[in-house]
Every structure is written in structure tokens, then in C-alpha cells.
Design a protein around this motif. Sequence first.
Motif, PDB file in Angstrom:
ATOM      1  N   LEU A 189       0.865  -1.178   0.000  1.00 38.07           N
ATOM      2  CA  LEU A 189       0.000   0.000   0.000  1.00 38.07           C
ATOM      3  C   LEU A 189       0.900   1.226   0.000  1.00 38.07           C
ATOM      4  O   LEU A 189       1.658   1.442   0.950  1.00 38.07           O
ATOM      5  N   SER A 190       0.828   2.019  -1.081  1.00 34.30           N
ATOM      6  CA  SER A 190       1.737   3.163  -1.164  1.00 34.30           C
ATOM      7  C   SER A 190       1.101   4.441  -1.696  1.00 34.30           C
ATOM      8  O   SER A 190       1.769   5.472  -1.757  1.00 34.30           O
ATOM      9  N   THR A 191      -0.186   4.384  -2.068  1.00 38.81           N
ATOM     10  CA  THR A 191      -0.853   5.592  -2.570  1.00 38.81           C
ATOM     11  C   THR A 191      -2.260   5.700  -1.996  1.00 38.81           C
ATOM     12  O   THR A 191      -2.854   4.699  -1.571  1.00 38.81           O
ATOM     13  N   GLU A 192      -2.795   6.909  -2.016  1.00 35.32           N
ATOM     14  CA  GLU A 192      -4.166   7.105  -1.559  1.00 35.32           C
ATOM     15  C   GLU A 192      -5.166   6.405  -2.489  1.00 35.32           C
ATOM     16  O   GLU A 192      -6.209   5.940  -2.034  1.00 35.32           O
ATOM     17  N   HIS A 216       4.406  -1.298   8.812  1.00 33.18           N
ATOM     18  CA  HIS A 216       5.705  -1.920   9.073  1.00 33.18           C
ATOM     19  C   HIS A 216       6.848  -0.944   8.818  1.00 33.18           C
ATOM     20  O   HIS A 216       6.798  -0.144   7.882  1.00 33.18           O
ATOM     21  N   SER A 217       7.873  -1.040   9.652  1.00 37.05           N
ATOM     22  CA  SER A 217       9.098  -0.286   9.439  1.00 37.05           C
ATOM     23  C   SER A 217      10.239  -1.270   9.212  1.00 37.05           C
ATOM     24  O   SER A 217      10.538  -2.086  10.088  1.00 37.05           O
ATOM     25  N   ASN A 228       6.441   5.691   3.280  1.00 40.75           N
ATOM     26  CA  ASN A 228       5.106   6.261   3.042  1.00 40.75           C
ATOM     27  C   ASN A 228       4.532   6.893   4.310  1.00 40.75           C
ATOM     28  O   ASN A 228       3.399   6.626   4.695  1.00 40.75           O
ATOM     29  N   ARG A 229       5.329   7.734   4.932  1.00 39.84           N
ATOM     30  CA  ARG A 229       4.938   8.360   6.202  1.00 39.84           C
ATOM     31  C   ARG A 229       3.632   9.140   6.077  1.00 39.84           C
ATOM     32  O   ARG A 229       2.754   9.034   6.921  1.00 39.84           O
TER      33      ARG A 229
END
Length: 114
Positions: free
Chosen positions: A5-8, A28-29, A61-62
Motif C-alpha cells: 500500500l503506497s498511494t491514496e 511496518h518499518s 510512506n509516512r
Amino acid sequence: MWVQLSTEVQYDRFLEESFITPLLLFKHSYRCTLSAIVLDRIESHFLLLSKQFWLLDVVQNRELSNFVSRTQSIHHESPQALIIYKGECIWDEDHLDIQTDDIISIMNNIDVND
């Protein structure tokens, strides 16, 4: 088995899918050893869960991670596991309190025919 998951736009799709079935989102980090331990716990139970899982890299992706926290009205943590159903967070846990037995129980006991 993880969907990144990396975009709105992806998050909107994720929320849409949650109206069909409960979804697990793991914040997750990759910089955190504790997060790696919890990720390994979850991955070791993939077959028991037989669901689609979403992974949000909180370092890369903060802004999206913070957006998810705001829209779900939860405090940001990492690692953090969320179960989203019908667009809303119905369960969240963080750090070593994330237990795969809890995830399995919740995800397998939701009656999606309600």
C-alpha cells in the motif's frame, strides 16, 4: 502474499475491498527489529488466514501512514496491525501485542453475509 500500500488511490481500493471481506493492514518499518519479528509472526500464519494482506511501509510512506491513522481515527504506531471491515477499523494492535491468534480469530469469525 502482501500487497504493498503506497498511494491514496490504492487505499481507496483497499477500503472498497473491505466491504466484501475483512482486510489486514500491517504498518511496518523495515528499520525496526521488533517490526520484523511481528511481520515474521504474521507471515508464518498466512495459510491459516487465507486472506489478502496489505503492507504499508511507514518509512517510505509516512504521509500515507498518517493519513490512514487520521481516517481510521487511530493513533499511529509501528509496527501496527489493523483489521478493516466495511471501511472502518474494527481492531488494531501494536508492537508485541499483535498476536496472530487474535488476527485469525477476528478475520475468520466475521460473518460477511450480514
